[in-house]
Scaffold this motif. Structure first.
Motif, PDB file in Angstrom:
ATOM      1  N   ILE A 141       1.016  -0.668   0.054  1.00 39.13           N
ATOM      2  CA  ILE A 141       0.423   0.048   0.479  1.00 39.13           C
ATOM      3  C   ILE A 141       0.669   1.275  -0.280  1.00 39.13           C
ATOM      4  O   ILE A 141       0.423   2.144  -0.827  1.00 39.13           O
ATOM      5  CB  ILE A 141      -1.165   0.365   1.139  1.00 39.13           C
ATOM      6  CG1 ILE A 141      -2.243  -0.807   0.926  1.00 39.13           C
ATOM      7  CG2 ILE A 141      -1.716   1.332   1.075  1.00 39.13           C
ATOM      8  CD1 ILE A 141      -2.863  -1.391   2.141  1.00 39.13           C
ATOM      9  N   ASN A 142       2.106   0.752   0.884  1.00 36.25           N
ATOM     10  CA  ASN A 142       2.423   2.191   1.048  1.00 36.25           C
ATOM     11  C   ASN A 142       3.564   2.641  -0.473  1.00 36.25           C
ATOM     12  O   ASN A 142       4.201   3.881  -0.799  1.00 36.25           O
ATOM     13  CB  ASN A 142       3.785   2.093   2.129  1.00 36.25           C
ATOM     14  CG  ASN A 142       3.380   2.284   3.799  1.00 36.25           C
ATOM     15  OD1 ASN A 142       1.889   2.896   3.206  1.00 36.25           O
ATOM     16  ND2 ASN A 142       3.304   1.994   4.698  1.00 36.25           N
ATOM     17  N   LYS A 143       3.725   1.113  -0.980  1.00 36.62           N
ATOM     18  CA  LYS A 143       4.645   1.924  -2.204  1.00 36.62           C
ATOM     19  C   LYS A 143       3.312   2.314  -3.145  1.00 36.62           C
ATOM     20  O   LYS A 143       4.360   2.866  -4.236  1.00 36.62           O
ATOM     21  CB  LYS A 143       5.127  -0.085  -2.822  1.00 36.62           C
ATOM     22  CG  LYS A 143       6.533  -0.074  -1.993  1.00 36.62           C
ATOM     23  CD  LYS A 143       7.807   0.725  -1.889  1.00 36.62           C
ATOM     24  CE  LYS A 143       8.809   0.221  -1.511  1.00 36.62           C
ATOM     25  NZ  LYS A 143       9.917  -0.057  -1.198  1.00 36.62           N
ATOM     26  N   LEU A 144       3.004   1.382  -3.473  1.00 38.78           N
ATOM     27  CA  LEU A 144       1.203   2.149  -4.522  1.00 38.78           C
ATOM     28  C   LEU A 144       1.460   3.643  -4.403  1.00 38.78           C
ATOM     29  O   LEU A 144       0.943   4.476  -5.341  1.00 38.78           O
ATOM     30  CB  LEU A 144      -0.002   1.491  -4.383  1.00 38.78           C
ATOM     31  CG  LEU A 144      -0.578   1.648  -5.139  1.00 38.78           C
ATOM     32  CD1 LEU A 144       0.019   1.361  -6.894  1.00 38.78           C
ATOM     33  CD2 LEU A 144      -1.810   0.367  -5.239  1.00 38.78           C
ATOM     34  N   LYS A 145       0.968   4.111  -3.039  1.00 42.00           N
ATOM     35  CA  LYS A 145       1.454   4.974  -2.168  1.00 42.00           C
ATOM     36  C   LYS A 145       1.807   6.143  -3.016  1.00 42.00           C
ATOM     37  O   LYS A 145       1.525   7.872  -3.446  1.00 42.00           O
ATOM     38  CB  LYS A 145       0.458   5.484  -1.058  1.00 42.00           C
ATOM     39  CG  LYS A 145      -0.380   5.544  -0.570  1.00 42.00           C
ATOM     40  CD  LYS A 145      -0.875   5.706   0.762  1.00 42.00           C
ATOM     41  CE  LYS A 145      -2.260   5.041   1.285  1.00 42.00           C
ATOM     42  NZ  LYS A 145      -2.020   5.166   2.977  1.00 42.00           N
ATOM     43  N   LYS A 146       3.377   6.003  -2.925  1.00 41.00           N
ATOM     44  CA  LYS A 146       4.784   6.683  -3.406  1.00 41.00           C
ATOM     45  C   LYS A 146       4.517   6.987  -4.465  1.00 41.00           C
ATOM     46  O   LYS A 146       4.764   7.688  -5.660  1.00 41.00           O
ATOM     47  CB  LYS A 146       5.558   5.640  -3.085  1.00 41.00           C
ATOM     48  CG  LYS A 146       7.039   6.940  -3.240  1.00 41.00           C
ATOM     49  CD  LYS A 146       8.053   5.774  -2.886  1.00 41.00           C
ATOM     50  CE  LYS A 146       9.722   6.812  -2.977  1.00 41.00           C
ATOM     51  NZ  LYS A 146      10.390   5.865  -2.702  1.00 41.00           N
ATOM     52  N   CYS A 147       3.875   5.630  -5.621  1.00 46.32           N
ATOM     53  CA  CYS A 147       3.907   5.348  -7.333  1.00 46.32           C
ATOM     54  C   CYS A 147       2.747   6.733  -7.714  1.00 46.32           C
ATOM     55  O   CYS A 147       3.045   7.232  -8.308  1.00 46.32           O
ATOM     56  CB  CYS A 147       3.742   4.267  -7.942  1.00 46.32           C
ATOM     57  SG  CYS A 147       4.110   2.897  -7.851  1.00 46.32           S
ATOM     58  N   ILE A 148       1.496   6.788  -6.914  1.00 50.09           N
ATOM     59  CA  ILE A 148       0.937   7.688  -6.965  1.00 50.09           C
ATOM     60  C   ILE A 148       1.490  10.030  -6.992  1.00 50.09           C
ATOM     61  O   ILE A 148       1.147   9.758  -7.234  1.00 50.09           O
ATOM     62  CB  ILE A 148      -0.656   7.805  -6.444  1.00 50.09           C
ATOM     63  CG1 ILE A 148      -1.222   6.507  -6.882  1.00 50.09           C
ATOM     64  CG2 ILE A 148      -1.579   9.278  -6.164  1.00 50.09           C
ATOM     65  CD1 ILE A 148      -2.061   6.160  -5.653  1.00 50.09           C
TER      66      ILE A 148
END
Length: 165
Positions: A141-148
């Protein structure tokens, strides 16, 4: 079904989509009404292919075996989350590469937006079959938020550069 092999592959994929694990030659899923309905439909597909399926609802009687099954579910989901995390890392590198070479064009925004959407979709599929909230879910989730966040920053920069022209 033993033949054709495409039928076996299809059934295997459908079981994986549901979040099933293969535990000692038996496919295991936690019980829910939704899963029960889907597995009943999959049984009909197997039979239509000429195969056989036996559906059982059961309870693990041994705490040690129950823990082993739970561990197998955790390992399966963590493996999938790890792949999502790795693809997020690739996304970070791609954005960084485009910034380093100052490639601030709309085509890159479109390309990276498509990749981000693929990541989001993939994550949602894994999350849907994660019955146990596997430990790597939070990191994914945290990595995906960083991608966004990185994508939004890159997009703003492209638009800013376009206004200079």
């Amino acid at each position: 079904p033993s033949n054709p092999s495409r039928a076996r592959v299809f059934i295997w994929r459908e079981l994986r989509k549901l979040g099933a694990i293969n535990y000692q030659t038996v496919w295991v899923l936690p019980y829910s009404k939704d899963i029960s309905d889907k597995i009943q439909n999959l049984k009909k597909v197997i039979e239509n292919y000429g195969g056989q399926a036996l559906l059982l609802e059961g309870k693990v009687l041994n705490k040690e075996e129950e823990e082993k099954i739970l561990k197998a579910f955790i390992e399966a989901r963590n493996k999938e989350y790890k792949e999502v995390i790795e693809k997020c890392e690739d996304f970070f590198k791609e954005i960084s590469f485009e910034i380093d070479r100052q490639n601030f064009i709309f085509a890159e925004v479109e390309e990276n937006e498509e990749e981000l959407e693929k990541l989001k979709t993939w994550f949602k599929k894994v999350e849907k079959r994660d019955f146990i909230n596997a430990p790597l879910k939070k990191e994914a989730i945290n990595k995906l938020k960083k991608c966004i966040r990185l994508f939004e920053e890159f997009s703003k920069r492209v638009y800013k550069e376009a206004q200079k022209e």
